[in-house]
Design a protein around this motif. Structure first.
Motif, short mmCIF file in Angstrom:
data_model
loop_
_atom_site.label_atom_id
_atom_site.label_comp_id
_atom_site.label_asym_id
_atom_site.label_seq_id
_atom_site.Cartn_x
_atom_site.Cartn_y
_atom_site.Cartn_z
N GLN A 1 9.55 11.51 29.43
CA GLN A 1 8.28 11.34 30.13
C GLN A 1 8.59 11.00 31.59
OE1 GLN A 1 5.71 10.30 31.87
NE2 GLN A 1 4.61 8.74 30.69
N LEU B 1 -0.60 5.96 28.89
CA LEU B 1 -1.45 6.83 28.09
C LEU B 1 -0.59 7.63 27.11
CD1 LEU B 1 -3.85 8.31 30.83
CD2 LEU B 1 -4.20 6.29 29.39
N SER C 1 0.97 10.71 25.30
CA SER C 1 1.19 12.07 25.79
C SER C 1 2.21 12.78 24.91
CB SER C 1 1.67 12.05 27.25
OG SER C 1 2.97 11.51 27.34
N ARG D 1 3.04 18.03 30.29
CA ARG D 1 2.64 17.31 29.08
C ARG D 1 1.12 17.38 28.92
NH1 ARG D 1 6.96 14.14 27.55
NH2 ARG D 1 5.73 12.82 26.16
N TRP E 1 -2.04 14.88 27.85
CA TRP E 1 -2.30 13.43 27.87
C TRP E 1 -3.66 13.15 27.26
CZ3 TRP E 1 1.37 10.37 30.64
CH2 TRP E 1 2.30 11.09 31.39
N TRP E 2 -3.73 12.08 26.48
CA TRP E 2 -5.03 11.58 26.05
C TRP E 2 -5.54 10.65 27.15
CZ3 TRP E 2 -9.19 12.39 23.48
CH2 TRP E 2 -10.12 11.34 23.32
N VAL E 3 -6.64 11.04 27.79
CA VAL E 3 -7.20 10.27 28.89
C VAL E 3 -8.53 9.69 28.40
CG1 VAL E 3 -7.97 10.31 31.28
CG2 VAL E 3 -6.10 11.82 30.55
#
Length: 438
Positions: A243, A250, A252, A316, A318-320
């Protein structure tokens, strides 16, 4: 073997538990379950046994049901916890009530405690049919699990293999008194229609349909378990890639390992990964994943889901969370501060003992320029592109200003230097209640 003995045998296969909570609506199922647990308590099996009644306030008789439950618990010498919940207006009142009920259970369940519920085999068959007509996948058609995690404890449905007639026979033999919810006769509700109109006809035509459908649900549960194991293997590959921004709190996944999978395996892996963050998208909504995957990072694609969205950045996904969709407010720095709590955006740390009063923290609006040592004045957008900063992050990066001059950009090497030495360090909030990595 009696119903009580069958429950005792199932209990022996459960993990050791000190705190037991029985969901008690006052209906037939939960009344039988509570009575069975009271009988087992007489044998010294439970150190901490308590009934929990959720008051939805949806029926005119709801207060009378509370009084009934209190009388039953008093006769059994079992403490009763009454939880009041508010149901917001929703397209599905059944679903809203169910979600409020489980949220209430989760709040009062002690750590490593067990909530037991009285659903039986007939409930399982209704659930299976209801999900089938809605086009559910393998996970949905596996029906209600016998056990699953809940908050810091677990949920157990010990009567899930028992037909309703077995519970009714027990209640009548023991002379139990229970509530009949009038809404259970309303065939405008899907579950009641299946219960009163569909299942009786299926049983008339195929007398063994209950056992057959229950067996199918178990097969599908096994298939779902295997799919979960496959998803874990695929997610390991996507998580293993480095990463590039480890300070972003967050969840990812690296996109390349996912793109190497078939469409079906991509969806399978993402279903498991997303399960902790959002409600599972329906079949049609998965077109959003395909659009995001194929759009390319430059277009800053977004797949909007309940409670947040999936975004692309730095190779990547990502959950935002939804909290990250709101641009933070600028703040003036007052006095000599080395740590500054940001409004909805975590905290800043100045790694020098003295901070000049009058500095302020702002956020990107466009057109900013920063003087970079050895390079002169540079456009901030170009500098962010050079470092590969994900687009969704750029509006939340704290910028340190002194008057009209941009002094530093938090966390980015070569851009985060403070006048006089030191760095501008940012610890973002995760948008889900803390500062920890997801």
């Amino acid at each position: 073997m009696s119903l009580l003995d069958r429950l005792r045998a199932r209990l022996e296969r459960q993990p050791p538990t000190r705190h037991w909570r029985v969901g008690f609506s006052g209906g037939l199922d939960s009344t039988v379950l509570l009575h069975l647990f009271a009988r087992l308590r007489e044998r010294g099996l439970f150190a901490d046994l308590q009934a929990v009644h959720v008051h939805h306030g949806l029926q005119a008789a709801a207060d009378a049901w509370v009084s009934h439950c209190a009388r039953v618990c008093q006769a059994l010498a079992i403490p009763l916890d009454i939880l009041h919940v508010h149901i917001d207006g929703a397209a599905s009142l059944e679903r809203a009530a169910r979600e409020a009920r489980y949220a209430a259970f989760a709040r009062v369940l002690p750590r490593e405690g067990c909530l037991v519920l009285g659903q039986h085999r007939d409930d399982q068959l209704e659930t299976l049919l209801q999900r089938l007509v809605r086009g559910a996948g393998v996970k949905g058609l596996a029906g209600m699990p016998e056990t699953r995690s809940l908050a810091a404890g677990r949920l157990w449905r010990p009567l899930l293999d028992e037909p309703r007639r077995a519970l009714l026979a027990y209640a009548e033999a023991e002379g139990l008194d229970w509530i009949e919810d009038p809404s259970n006769a309303d065939t405008r509700l899907d579950r009641n229609y299946l219960r009163h109109q569909v299942l009786p006809r299926l049983r008339d035509r195929w007398p063994g349909v209950d056992q057959v459908m229950a067996r199918s649900a178990r097969h599908l549960a096994e298939a779902d378990e295997l799919l979960g194991e496959l998803a874990s293997l695929d997610l390991q590959q996507a998580r293993r890639a480095e990463q590039p921004f480890p300070w972003i709190p967050l969840p990812s996944l690296a996109l390349a390992p996912l793109q190497s999978l078939s469409e079906a395996r991509q969806r399978n892996a993402l279903r498991v990964w997303l399960d902790s963050f959002t409600r599972q998208p329906d079949s049609a909504h998965w077109a959003g994943w395909q659009a995001l995957r194929e759009a390319g990072e430059a277009g800053d694609p977004v797949w909007r889901l309940e409670g947040g969205s999936l975004r692309w950045g730095a190779g990547r996904i990502w959950w935002v969370p939804a909290a990250w969709q709101v641009t933070p407010s600028p703040q003036v720095i007052n006095g000599q501060e080395t740590t500054l709590e940001l409004q909805g955006n975590g905290r800043l740390r100045f790694s020098v003992p003295v901070v000049v009063s009058g500095w302020r923290i702002g956020y990107r609006q466009g057109g900013e320029r920063l003087v970079v040592p050895g390079r002169g004045s540079r456009d901030l957008k170009r500098l962010l592109n050079e470092q590969g900063v994900p687009p969704f992050l750029r509006g939340r990066l704290p910028l340190l200003w002194g008057g009209d001059e941009l002094l530093a950009v938090a966390n980015l090497p070569g851009l985060d230097g403070l006048p006089g030495g030191g760095r501008l360090e940012w610890q973002p909030a995760d948008g889900m209640g803390g500062f920890e990595l997801g």
